[in-house]
Motif scaffolding. Structure first.
Motif, PDB file in Angstrom:
ATOM      1  N   ARG A   1      73.109  53.730 -65.716  1.00 53.65           N
ATOM      2  CA  ARG A   1      73.932  52.763 -66.458  1.00 53.65           C
ATOM      3  C   ARG A   1      75.285  53.313 -66.875  1.00 53.65           C
ATOM      4  O   ARG A   1      76.118  52.579 -67.402  1.00 53.65           O
ATOM      5  N   ARG A   2      75.505  54.609 -66.668  1.00 53.55           N
ATOM      6  CA  ARG A   2      76.756  55.195 -67.177  1.00 53.55           C
ATOM      7  C   ARG A   2      77.920  54.840 -66.262  1.00 53.55           C
ATOM      8  O   ARG A   2      77.820  54.926 -65.045  1.00 53.55           O
ATOM      9  N   VAL A   3      79.035  54.455 -66.900  1.00 51.12           N
ATOM     10  CA  VAL A   3      80.187  53.945 -66.144  1.00 51.12           C
ATOM     11  C   VAL A   3      81.126  55.093 -65.774  1.00 51.12           C
ATOM     12  O   VAL A   3      81.581  55.836 -66.638  1.00 51.12           O
TER      13      VAL A   3
ATOM     14  N   GLU B   1      85.609  45.018 -57.251  1.00 51.53           N
ATOM     15  CA  GLU B   1      84.483  44.540 -56.426  1.00 51.53           C
ATOM     16  C   GLU B   1      84.942  44.185 -55.015  1.00 51.53           C
ATOM     17  O   GLU B   1      84.201  44.361 -54.050  1.00 51.53           O
TER      18      GLU B   1
ATOM     19  N   TYR C   1      74.657  58.591 -57.553  1.00 50.46           N
ATOM     20  CA  TYR C   1      75.365  57.414 -57.049  1.00 50.46           C
ATOM     21  C   TYR C   1      75.046  57.207 -55.578  1.00 50.46           C
ATOM     22  O   TYR C   1      74.853  58.170 -54.846  1.00 50.46           O
TER      23      TYR C   1
ATOM     24  N   THR D   1      88.228  44.087 -62.662  1.00 51.45           N
ATOM     25  CA  THR D   1      86.862  44.187 -62.129  1.00 51.45           C
ATOM     26  C   THR D   1      86.709  43.342 -60.855  1.00 51.45           C
ATOM     27  O   THR D   1      85.980  43.716 -59.943  1.00 51.45           O
TER      28      THR D   1
ATOM     29  N   ARG E   1      83.326  39.437 -69.027  1.00 52.44           N
ATOM     30  CA  ARG E   1      82.260  39.184 -68.052  1.00 52.44           C
ATOM     31  C   ARG E   1      82.219  37.694 -67.700  1.00 52.44           C
ATOM     32  O   ARG E   1      82.098  37.314 -66.529  1.00 52.44           O
TER      33      ARG E   1
ATOM     34  N   ARG F   1      75.562  46.465 -61.959  1.00 51.83           N
ATOM     35  CA  ARG F   1      75.508  47.931 -62.107  1.00 51.83           C
ATOM     36  C   ARG F   1      76.921  48.498 -62.121  1.00 51.83           C
ATOM     37  O   ARG F   1      77.844  47.869 -61.600  1.00 51.83           O
ATOM     38  N   PRO F   2      77.110  49.682 -62.709  1.00 50.11           N
ATOM     39  CA  PRO F   2      78.437  50.296 -62.646  1.00 50.11           C
ATOM     40  C   PRO F   2      78.813  50.629 -61.202  1.00 50.11           C
ATOM     41  O   PRO F   2      77.961  51.028 -60.409  1.00 50.11           O
TER      42      PRO F   2
ATOM     43  N   PRO G   1      81.828  48.491 -64.999  1.00 45.60           N
ATOM     44  CA  PRO G   1      80.578  47.773 -64.764  1.00 45.60           C
ATOM     45  C   PRO G   1      80.888  46.576 -63.861  1.00 45.60           C
ATOM     46  O   PRO G   1      81.900  45.907 -64.043  1.00 45.60           O
ATOM     47  N   SER G   2      80.032  46.317 -62.864  1.00 45.39           N
ATOM     48  CA  SER G   2      80.242  45.184 -61.968  1.00 45.39           C
ATOM     49  C   SER G   2      79.401  44.000 -62.418  1.00 45.39           C
ATOM     50  O   SER G   2      78.181  44.055 -62.323  1.00 45.39           O
TER      51      SER G   2
END
Length: 372
Positions: free
Chosen positions: A300-302, A238, A360, A234, A38, A330-331, A324-325
């Motif tokens: 929260r689930r990826v 994005e 979603y 990641t 992260r 958020r995922p 996760p972003s």
């Protein structure tokens, strides 16, 4: 018995000395992360990150008919690429399926460098070699001739400027120029796979360590950190950038992937896959294929690659990449979904996360766009 020892880049010992968590990626031992993925991700978004991308596959194509060969072998119009410029393109099978997505640099009048994904480099090399029959051109495996370092993030131009007198301001997006960085001869390119501004430095493997160290020192005041493959994934997710094996595969044509724009039917002569791709383009007009969309989790689930996308109790698509972003908090996921559910804001869309249908939001790609 064949040896399955992973290949190591010229920076292998340096990564280990920095405490990198290493992983096998496409037969290479590569750094996954050095500390927190992260933190590495956010460093690239706000400051700068330094990547070892030496696993990418460089293939040089030279000779009087190099451009003609590449026009025949690839779906793009490579003959129209000016010297010093680069183009994103694809190599397809005769049936239109995507073998790989590529960046092609025109290094000189009759010299091109094709950069393939690590997992497909041998496949691309074999296909180009086979397709070169009858052309006055040579295909050369240059994977061992280069190490590849990338500096990505808003501080990257300043960091690189302190080490080179090459004209970085004049270097456009999707271009490359020869220069010297920290005394090391390099091909300096500006393509990027993170959604940020940044540069790729192709150098001889024996120069990789000194260049890495010079960049690290030059970037100290700017907050540059070493970055692994985990945050690269990641970052590109994005930025809505496809990854071969996830958003792209031999079972999809460029039109199925929403990337039909890379196929140039207007170029002269035949090219491998032309007939199949003309059919695919016509089919896509009449009956739109599934569309690649962005999904943002409400919970929260990826979501992970392969998870079904659902609406109204039916499966309407499949997740291709999810994580996760760090930027959105958020995922997020990219997924191919039926055209009827592809519009941003479409209600009632969920992802089946191990039997539980998580809600979603459908959004347009990319999730993140840098401020110019």
């Amino acid at each position: 018995m064949s040896s399955t020892e992973p290949r190591r880049t010229a920076l292998d010992a340096l990564h280990r000395s920095l405490g990198a968590t290493m992983t096998d990626f496409a037969g290479w031992d590569m750094p996954l992360r050095y500390g927190s993925e992260r933190d590495e991700h956010l460093a690239v978004r706000t400051r700068a990150g330094l990547f070892d991308l030496s696993h990418m596959g460089e293939i040089t194509v030279t000779g009087p008919e190099a451009a003609a060969l590449l026009n025949y072998a690839l779906v793009g119009n490579i003959a129209s690429v000016g010297p010093g410029r680069a183009r994103y393109t694809m190599i397809c099978r005769a049936d239109g399926g995507i073998l790989d997505d590529l960046i092609v640099y025109r290094l000189g009048e009759t010299e091109y460098m094709v950069v393939a994904n690590a997992s497909n480099a041998q496949t691309v090399l074999d296909a180009l070699t086979e397709r070169a029959a009858g052309f006055d051109a040579e295909v050369r495996d240059d994977r061992d001739a280069y190490a590849l370092l990338a500096v990505q993030g808003p501080e990257s131009p300043g960091i690189l400027k302190s080490l080179t007198d090459a004209d970085l301001d004049g270097l456009k997006y999707y271009a490359g120029l020869p220069g010297t960085v920290a005394g090391v001869p390099a091909l300096i390119a500006r393509t990027g796979y993170t959604g940020e501004d940044g540069f790729e430095l192709f150098v001889k493997p024996e120069h990789a360590v000194e260049l890495w160290q010079a960049l690290t020192k030059a970037g100290e005041g700017a907050g540059l950190v070493p970055c692994g493959l985990s945050c690269r994934d990641t970052l590109r997710l994005e930025a809505g950038m496809p990854l071969y094996g996830h958003e792209l595969s031999t079972s999809l044509t460029p039109f199925d992937a929403g990337l039909g724009r890379v196929v140039k039917f207007e170029k002269e002569g035949d090219f491998v896959g032309r007939a199949a791709l003309e059919d695919a383009a016509a089919r896509a007009q009449e009956n739109p294929p599934r569309v690649l969309v962005g999904l943002v989790a409400e919970g929260r689930r990826v979501p992970r690659a392969g998870y079904p996308v659902v609406a109204g109790g039916a499966v309407i698509g499949e997740v291709t990449s999810g994580a996760p972003s760090p930027t959105l908090g958020r995922p997020i996921a990219m997924a191919y979904v039926d055209a009827a559910h592809a519009a941003p804001g479409t209600a009632g869309v969920g992802v089946d996360v191990r039997g539980s249908h998580e809600p979603y939001e459908v959004v347009a790609l990319p999730f993140y766009k840098r401020q110019k």
